[in-house]
Write a protein that holds these residues in place. Structure first.
Motif, PDB file in Angstrom:
ATOM      1  N   ALA A  45      -0.210   2.454   6.209  1.00  0.00           N
ATOM      2  CA  ALA A  45      -0.433   2.364   4.764  1.00  0.00           C
ATOM      3  C   ALA A  45       0.132   1.047   4.268  1.00  0.00           C
ATOM      4  O   ALA A  45       1.008   0.453   4.904  1.00  0.00           O
ATOM      5  CB  ALA A  45       0.231   3.526   4.039  1.00  0.00           C
ATOM      6  N   ALA A  46      -0.371   0.594   3.133  1.00  0.00           N
ATOM      7  CA  ALA A  46       0.133  -0.652   2.557  1.00  0.00           C
ATOM      8  C   ALA A  46      -0.069  -0.648   1.055  1.00  0.00           C
ATOM      9  O   ALA A  46      -1.016  -0.046   0.537  1.00  0.00           O
ATOM     10  CB  ALA A  46      -0.558  -1.866   3.168  1.00  0.00           C
ATOM     11  N   TYR A  47       0.842  -1.332   0.401  1.00  0.00           N
ATOM     12  CA  TYR A  47       0.685  -1.639  -1.023  1.00  0.00           C
ATOM     13  C   TYR A  47      -0.221  -2.846  -1.131  1.00  0.00           C
ATOM     14  O   TYR A  47       0.031  -3.895  -0.526  1.00  0.00           O
ATOM     15  CB  TYR A  47       2.041  -1.954  -1.648  1.00  0.00           C
ATOM     16  N   LEU A  48      -1.328  -2.702  -1.915  1.00  0.00           N
ATOM     17  CA  LEU A  48      -2.274  -3.797  -2.092  1.00  0.00           C
ATOM     18  C   LEU A  48      -2.723  -3.875  -3.544  1.00  0.00           C
ATOM     19  O   LEU A  48      -2.682  -2.876  -4.272  1.00  0.00           O
ATOM     20  CB  LEU A  48      -3.515  -3.602  -1.209  1.00  0.00           C
ATOM     21  N   TYR A  49      -3.139  -5.061  -3.944  1.00  0.00           N
ATOM     22  CA  TYR A  49      -3.804  -5.233  -5.235  1.00  0.00           C
ATOM     23  C   TYR A  49      -5.019  -6.126  -4.994  1.00  0.00           C
ATOM     24  O   TYR A  49      -5.196  -6.688  -3.909  1.00  0.00           O
ATOM     25  CB  TYR A  49      -2.862  -5.821  -6.290  1.00  0.00           C
ATOM     26  N   PRO A  80      -7.409  -9.308  -4.973  1.00  0.00           N
ATOM     27  CA  PRO A  80      -8.649  -8.946  -4.275  1.00  0.00           C
ATOM     28  C   PRO A  80      -8.446  -8.339  -2.900  1.00  0.00           C
ATOM     29  O   PRO A  80      -9.411  -8.114  -2.165  1.00  0.00           O
ATOM     30  CB  PRO A  80      -9.351 -10.304  -4.156  1.00  0.00           C
ATOM     31  N   TRP A  81      -7.178  -8.044  -2.526  1.00  0.00           N
ATOM     32  CA  TRP A  81      -6.876  -7.586  -1.169  1.00  0.00           C
ATOM     33  C   TRP A  81      -7.347  -6.159  -0.933  1.00  0.00           C
ATOM     34  O   TRP A  81      -7.685  -5.803   0.205  1.00  0.00           O
ATOM     35  CB  TRP A  81      -5.386  -7.740  -0.901  1.00  0.00           C
ATOM     36  N   ILE A  82      -7.372  -5.326  -1.997  1.00  0.00           N
ATOM     37  CA  ILE A  82      -7.873  -3.958  -1.825  1.00  0.00           C
ATOM     38  C   ILE A  82      -9.308  -3.991  -1.323  1.00  0.00           C
ATOM     39  O   ILE A  82      -9.664  -3.323  -0.333  1.00  0.00           O
ATOM     40  CB  ILE A  82      -7.805  -3.192  -3.166  1.00  0.00           C
ATOM     41  N   THR A  83     -10.140  -4.753  -2.015  1.00  0.00           N
ATOM     42  CA  THR A  83     -11.554  -4.820  -1.647  1.00  0.00           C
ATOM     43  C   THR A  83     -11.736  -5.381  -0.242  1.00  0.00           C
ATOM     44  O   THR A  83     -12.581  -4.905   0.524  1.00  0.00           O
ATOM     45  CB  THR A  83     -12.322  -5.685  -2.664  1.00  0.00           C
ATOM     46  N   LYS A  84     -10.933  -6.382   0.129  1.00  0.00           N
ATOM     47  CA  LYS A  84     -11.055  -6.971   1.460  1.00  0.00           C
ATOM     48  C   LYS A  84     -10.776  -5.930   2.544  1.00  0.00           C
ATOM     49  O   LYS A  84     -11.440  -5.908   3.594  1.00  0.00           O
ATOM     50  CB  LYS A  84     -10.112  -8.163   1.600  1.00  0.00           C
ATOM     51  N   VAL A  85      -9.791  -5.068   2.311  1.00  0.00           N
ATOM     52  CA  VAL A  85      -9.468  -4.030   3.304  1.00  0.00           C
ATOM     53  C   VAL A  85     -10.513  -2.921   3.295  1.00  0.00           C
ATOM     54  O   VAL A  85     -11.029  -2.529   4.352  1.00  0.00           O
ATOM     55  CB  VAL A  85      -8.057  -3.461   3.055  1.00  0.00           C
ATOM     56  N   LEU A  86     -10.840  -2.400   2.123  1.00  0.00           N
ATOM     57  CA  LEU A  86     -11.791  -1.286   2.058  1.00  0.00           C
ATOM     58  C   LEU A  86     -13.171  -1.687   2.574  1.00  0.00           C
ATOM     59  O   LEU A  86     -13.869  -0.865   3.192  1.00  0.00           O
ATOM     60  CB  LEU A  86     -11.890  -0.759   0.627  1.00  0.00           C
ATOM     61  N   ASP A  87     -13.579  -2.928   2.332  1.00  0.00           N
ATOM     62  CA  ASP A  87     -14.891  -3.380   2.789  1.00  0.00           C
ATOM     63  C   ASP A  87     -14.943  -3.639   4.291  1.00  0.00           C
ATOM     64  O   ASP A  87     -16.023  -3.625   4.891  1.00  0.00           O
ATOM     65  CB  ASP A  87     -15.303  -4.667   2.056  1.00  0.00           C
ATOM     66  N   ASN A  88     -13.786  -3.893   4.890  1.00  0.00           N
ATOM     67  CA  ASN A  88     -13.772  -4.285   6.299  1.00  0.00           C
ATOM     68  C   ASN A  88     -13.071  -3.293   7.213  1.00  0.00           C
ATOM     69  O   ASN A  88     -12.948  -3.541   8.420  1.00  0.00           O
ATOM     70  CB  ASN A  88     -13.095  -5.659   6.443  1.00  0.00           C
ATOM     71  N   LEU A  89     -12.638  -2.180   6.669  1.00  0.00           N
ATOM     72  CA  LEU A  89     -11.954  -1.167   7.472  1.00  0.00           C
ATOM     73  C   LEU A  89     -12.547   0.199   7.148  1.00  0.00           C
ATOM     74  O   LEU A  89     -12.025   0.934   6.293  1.00  0.00           O
ATOM     75  CB  LEU A  89     -10.444  -1.191   7.181  1.00  0.00           C
ATOM     76  N   PRO A  90     -13.650   0.552   7.790  1.00  0.00           N
ATOM     77  CA  PRO A  90     -14.300   1.840   7.508  1.00  0.00           C
ATOM     78  C   PRO A  90     -13.337   3.012   7.662  1.00  0.00           C
ATOM     79  O   PRO A  90     -12.588   3.074   8.643  1.00  0.00           O
ATOM     80  CB  PRO A  90     -15.419   1.902   8.563  1.00  0.00           C
ATOM     81  N   GLY A  91     -13.340   3.883   6.675  1.00  0.00           N
ATOM     82  CA  GLY A  91     -12.459   5.041   6.716  1.00  0.00           C
ATOM     83  C   GLY A  91     -11.158   4.852   5.960  1.00  0.00           C
ATOM     84  O   GLY A  91     -10.426   5.823   5.721  1.00  0.00           O
ATOM     85  N   ALA A  92     -10.840   3.611   5.588  1.00  0.00           N
ATOM     86  CA  ALA A  92      -9.637   3.377   4.774  1.00  0.00           C
ATOM     87  C   ALA A  92      -9.851   3.959   3.384  1.00  0.00           C
ATOM     88  O   ALA A  92     -10.963   3.945   2.853  1.00  0.00           O
ATOM     89  CB  ALA A  92      -9.338   1.884   4.681  1.00  0.00           C
ATOM     90  N   THR A  93      -8.783   4.476   2.791  1.00  0.00           N
ATOM     91  CA  THR A  93      -8.885   5.136   1.483  1.00  0.00           C
ATOM     92  C   THR A  93      -7.748   4.722   0.567  1.00  0.00           C
ATOM     93  O   THR A  93      -6.695   4.274   1.028  1.00  0.00           O
ATOM     94  CB  THR A  93      -8.851   6.669   1.630  1.00  0.00           C
ATOM     95  N   SER A  94      -7.969   4.870  -0.733  1.00  0.00           N
ATOM     96  CA  SER A  94      -6.912   4.649  -1.719  1.00  0.00           C
ATOM     97  C   SER A  94      -6.258   5.986  -2.035  1.00  0.00           C
ATOM     98  O   SER A  94      -6.924   6.936  -2.445  1.00  0.00           O
ATOM     99  CB  SER A  94      -7.490   4.032  -2.996  1.00  0.00           C
ATOM    100  N   ALA A  95      -4.952   6.052  -1.820  1.00  0.00           N
ATOM    101  CA  ALA A  95      -4.226   7.307  -2.038  1.00  0.00           C
ATOM    102  C   ALA A  95      -3.704   7.441  -3.456  1.00  0.00           C
ATOM    103  O   ALA A  95      -3.514   8.554  -3.953  1.00  0.00           O
ATOM    104  CB  ALA A  95      -3.059   7.406  -1.055  1.00  0.00           C
ATOM    105  N   ALA A  96      -3.442   6.330  -4.116  1.00  0.00           N
ATOM    106  CA  ALA A  96      -2.885   6.373  -5.472  1.00  0.00           C
ATOM    107  C   ALA A  96      -3.025   5.007  -6.107  1.00  0.00           C
ATOM    108  O   ALA A  96      -3.033   3.983  -5.409  1.00  0.00           O
ATOM    109  CB  ALA A  96      -1.415   6.790  -5.444  1.00  0.00           C
ATOM    110  N   ASP A  97      -3.122   4.982  -7.429  1.00  0.00           N
ATOM    111  CA  ASP A  97      -3.131   3.709  -8.140  1.00  0.00           C
ATOM    112  C   ASP A  97      -2.407   3.860  -9.460  1.00  0.00           C
ATOM    113  O   ASP A  97      -2.215   4.972  -9.962  1.00  0.00           O
ATOM    114  CB  ASP A  97      -4.560   3.188  -8.344  1.00  0.00           C
ATOM    115  N   THR A  98      -1.997   2.721 -10.020  1.00  0.00           N
ATOM    116  CA  THR A  98      -1.160   2.722 -11.217  1.00  0.00           C
ATOM    117  C   THR A  98      -1.923   3.008 -12.502  1.00  0.00           C
ATOM    118  O   THR A  98      -1.326   3.016 -13.580  1.00  0.00           O
ATOM    119  CB  THR A  98      -0.446   1.362 -11.347  1.00  0.00           C
ATOM    120  N   GLY A  99      -3.222   3.254 -12.408  1.00  0.00           N
ATOM    121  CA  GLY A  99      -3.982   3.648 -13.588  1.00  0.00           C
ATOM    122  C   GLY A  99      -3.956   5.138 -13.839  1.00  0.00           C
ATOM    123  O   GLY A  99      -4.465   5.609 -14.866  1.00  0.00           O
TER     124      GLY A  99
END
Length: 353
Positions: free
Chosen positions: A174-178, A180-199
């Protein structure tokens, strides 16, 4: 880098004064802890002439702790960064003060899980988060919410951009990301998910995931007029950006050397907020959080809650093991500048367009 920029500016200022026979503008040294749109308002103030009589020299550190050290040493006067360092500044007696809450994260900060990682199997695995920074705080809050002990995972001290590679290579669960790094990981790592966000409402209501305006204590005490002018100029720049959002975003893009689309993915295009990005407090909202003005600030955080926010952060740092005891939050806060501006009649209320 800071010394080179300052030396160049001082030389240029001296030449200008000599050639014009005019008094040089007062230099204000401003630090941005990372390259980030929300921290660029004083640069806008400089470029748009919103701080007459001053030359604002902005330096991007991309090293939050290094920037705090420079602020404590008086190498910079003002520092825009996340509020999570305030308890540490108090504990270490740096003399640095938090003078205003600037903008909360409105969903831009995420906890991203690698494929197959869940709350049930994350114990014993490595997680990426920058120490003493919003990332470690958010990771701790999330682990707390899923009842995972803080000492049951291996903490790896990584900024968001540094965590992308290890996430993609499978070295982090797991990693803390914001962006444009979130999109870079989610687009290039199939199966990666967002567990929580500050919104999420429960995170917003805590008020702890927020950027703040720090000032060197000696700067506030010995150059108070300049400190007041800079705080006002910062909010004047927010107002200018609200009215000139497209131009303002382009200025940020040029200054930060970010693609315009990345700036817009953080700060939005309506002059106030972006859900999934950040929310820019206007002066009145920030003054309410300081308790300097009547009224209720957004997200149910509460009028005058700035010290409560810092105490909550401090309690998490103790539990995570970064600190040993809860400090007196009032020692790291100085809302007197906000109060003085309110007493002088300054007011600003901005809406999205």
């Amino acid at each position: 880098m800071f010394r080179k920029v300052t030396t160049s500016f001082v030389a240029a200022a001296a030449l200008t004064a000599a050639s014009n026979g005019a008094m040089a503008a007062e230099t204000i040294n401003v630090g941005l802890c990372v390259s980030w749109p929300g921290y660029a308002m004083l640069e806008i103030a400089q470029q748009k002439g919103l701080a007459e009589g001053y030359e604002i020299n902005s330096v991007i550190f991309d090293d939050p702790l290094g920037g705090h050290a420079a602020l404590a040493a008086g190498q910079i006067d003002i520092y825009e960064c996340t509020g999570d360092y305030t308890p540490l500044a108090i504990e270490r007696g740096t003399g640095v003060v938090n003078v205003a809450l600037a903008n909360p994260s409105y969903g831009v900060d995420h906890i991203i899980l690698a494929p197959g990682v869940t709350a049930e199997n994350i114990e014993g695995q490595s997680i990426g988060a920058p120490q003493a920074y919003i990332g470690q705080l958010q990771m701790g809050v999330w682990l707390d919410s899923i009842h995972v002990p803080f000492d049951s995972v291996e903490w790896v001290n990584l900024l968001a951009d540094e965590a992308v590679g290890p996430m993609l290579s499978g070295d982090l669960a797991a990693a803390y990301l914001y962006e444009p790094w979130i999109t870079k990981v989610l687009d290039n790592l199939p199966g990666a998910t967002s567990a929580a966000d500050t919104g999420e409402d429960w995170m917003l209501k805590t008020g702890i995931f927020t950027d703040v305006i720090y000032m060197n204590g000696d700067f506030v005490a010995n150059r108070r007029a300049a400190a007041l002018d800079m705080l006002k100029a910062r909010f004047e720049a927010v107002g200018w950006w609200n009215a000139n959002t497209e131009e303002g975003n382009q200025l940020m893009s040029d200054f930060l050397r970010w693609p315009l689309a990345d700036v817009e993915s953080v700060i939005g295009t309506n002059g106030k907020y972006l859900q999934g990005g950040i929310y820019m407090y206007d002066f009145n909202e920030s003054a309410q959080l300081c308790g300097a003005m009547e009224g209720e600030p957004p997200f149910g955080i509460g009028n005058g809650s700035i010290e409560k926010v810092i105490t909550t952060i401090n309690e998490y740092w103790v539990r995570i093991g970064l600190m040993t005891e809860v400090q007196d939050a009032s020692k790291g806060v100085d809302c007197s500048l906000m109060e003085e501006l309110v007493e002088a009649g300054y007011s600003q209320s901005l809406a999205a367009h």
